[in-house]
Design a protein around this motif. Structure first.
Motif, PDB file in Angstrom:
ATOM      1  N   MET A 151      -9.697 -34.759   0.674  1.00 37.88           N
ATOM      2  CA  MET A 151     -10.831 -34.854  -0.153  1.00 37.88           C
ATOM      3  C   MET A 151     -11.565 -33.768  -0.158  1.00 37.88           C
ATOM      4  O   MET A 151     -11.703 -32.943   0.955  1.00 37.88           O
ATOM      5  CB  MET A 151     -11.770 -36.189   0.627  1.00 37.88           C
ATOM      6  N   LYS A 152     -11.729 -33.224  -1.213  1.00 36.21           N
ATOM      7  CA  LYS A 152     -12.642 -32.070  -1.709  1.00 36.21           C
ATOM      8  C   LYS A 152     -13.909 -32.093  -1.070  1.00 36.21           C
ATOM      9  O   LYS A 152     -14.657 -33.143  -1.316  1.00 36.21           O
ATOM     10  CB  LYS A 152     -12.468 -31.848  -3.224  1.00 36.21           C
ATOM     11  N   ASP A 158     -21.845 -27.054  -6.023  1.00 40.95           N
ATOM     12  CA  ASP A 158     -21.153 -27.798  -7.100  1.00 40.95           C
ATOM     13  C   ASP A 158     -21.906 -28.740  -8.052  1.00 40.95           C
ATOM     14  O   ASP A 158     -21.829 -28.953  -9.024  1.00 40.95           O
ATOM     15  CB  ASP A 158     -20.042 -28.955  -6.374  1.00 40.95           C
ATOM     16  N   PHE A 159     -23.317 -29.195  -7.452  1.00 43.43           N
ATOM     17  CA  PHE A 159     -24.306 -29.840  -8.135  1.00 43.43           C
ATOM     18  C   PHE A 159     -25.493 -29.570  -7.508  1.00 43.43           C
ATOM     19  O   PHE A 159     -25.636 -29.019  -6.455  1.00 43.43           O
ATOM     20  CB  PHE A 159     -24.267 -31.325  -8.216  1.00 43.43           C
ATOM     21  N   LEU A 160     -26.553 -29.321  -8.578  1.00 45.56           N
ATOM     22  CA  LEU A 160     -28.023 -29.618  -7.915  1.00 45.56           C
ATOM     23  C   LEU A 160     -28.535 -31.124  -8.343  1.00 45.56           C
ATOM     24  O   LEU A 160     -28.148 -31.624  -9.482  1.00 45.56           O
ATOM     25  CB  LEU A 160     -28.993 -28.687  -8.719  1.00 45.56           C
ATOM     26  N   VAL A 161     -28.890 -31.656  -7.363  1.00 40.07           N
ATOM     27  CA  VAL A 161     -29.587 -33.185  -7.384  1.00 40.07           C
ATOM     28  C   VAL A 161     -30.823 -32.956  -7.639  1.00 40.07           C
ATOM     29  O   VAL A 161     -31.606 -32.509  -6.595  1.00 40.07           O
ATOM     30  CB  VAL A 161     -28.956 -33.751  -5.994  1.00 40.07           C
ATOM     31  N   PRO A 164     -20.170 -39.221   4.722  1.00 40.32           N
ATOM     32  CA  PRO A 164     -18.922 -39.706   4.676  1.00 40.32           C
ATOM     33  C   PRO A 164     -17.673 -39.385   3.642  1.00 40.32           C
ATOM     34  O   PRO A 164     -16.604 -39.639   3.462  1.00 40.32           O
ATOM     35  CB  PRO A 164     -19.057 -41.299   5.035  1.00 40.32           C
ATOM     36  N   PHE A 165     -18.560 -39.125   2.405  1.00 42.10           N
ATOM     37  CA  PHE A 165     -17.703 -38.715   1.259  1.00 42.10           C
ATOM     38  C   PHE A 165     -17.554 -37.101   1.061  1.00 42.10           C
ATOM     39  O   PHE A 165     -17.262 -36.710  -0.064  1.00 42.10           O
ATOM     40  CB  PHE A 165     -18.415 -39.303   0.011  1.00 42.10           C
ATOM     41  N   ASN A 166     -17.759 -36.519   2.286  1.00 40.21           N
ATOM     42  CA  ASN A 166     -17.497 -34.906   2.159  1.00 40.21           C
ATOM     43  C   ASN A 166     -18.604 -34.160   1.251  1.00 40.21           C
ATOM     44  O   ASN A 166     -18.215 -33.186   0.554  1.00 40.21           O
ATOM     45  CB  ASN A 166     -16.101 -34.702   1.825  1.00 40.21           C
TER      46      ASN A 166
END
Length: 95
Positions: free
Chosen positions: A1-2, A42-45, A29-31
């Protein structure tokens, strides 16, 4: 998982999380890991796509995708439900 790296701005409260830490607990849990905007996440939230914070300005300048807390949670919601159901089943088996 990336491994997915995110930076956060604004508050996750409108999306059902009291704190950013609580938001991250749901995604770990989703890395998904928190990082700084200077480390090319990878993202700005954000809580608002119309926000004009310095982090938002930097993300736009660096072509970093911007999503809301809700959009990121929606991406993992189905998997969260599956894991929760499996957790409940396991508890029922051992009870």
């Amino acid at each position: 998982m990336k491994r997915i790296r995110i930076e956060m701005t604004g508050s996750p409260k409108p999306f059902g999380f009291k704190t950013k830490e609580q938001f991250m607990e749901a995604l770990t849990p989703f890395n998904v890991f928190a990082t700084k905007i200077t480390h090319n996440p990878d993202f700005l939230v954000t809580n608002s796509l119309e926000s004009e914070t310095l982090k938002m300005q930097r993300a736009k300048a660096d072509h970093i995708p911007v999503v809301t807390y809700g959009q990121l949670i929606d991406k993992y919601r189905v998997e969260m439900r599956k894991r929760k159901i499996e957790e409940i089943k396991n508890k029922m088996r051992t009870a």
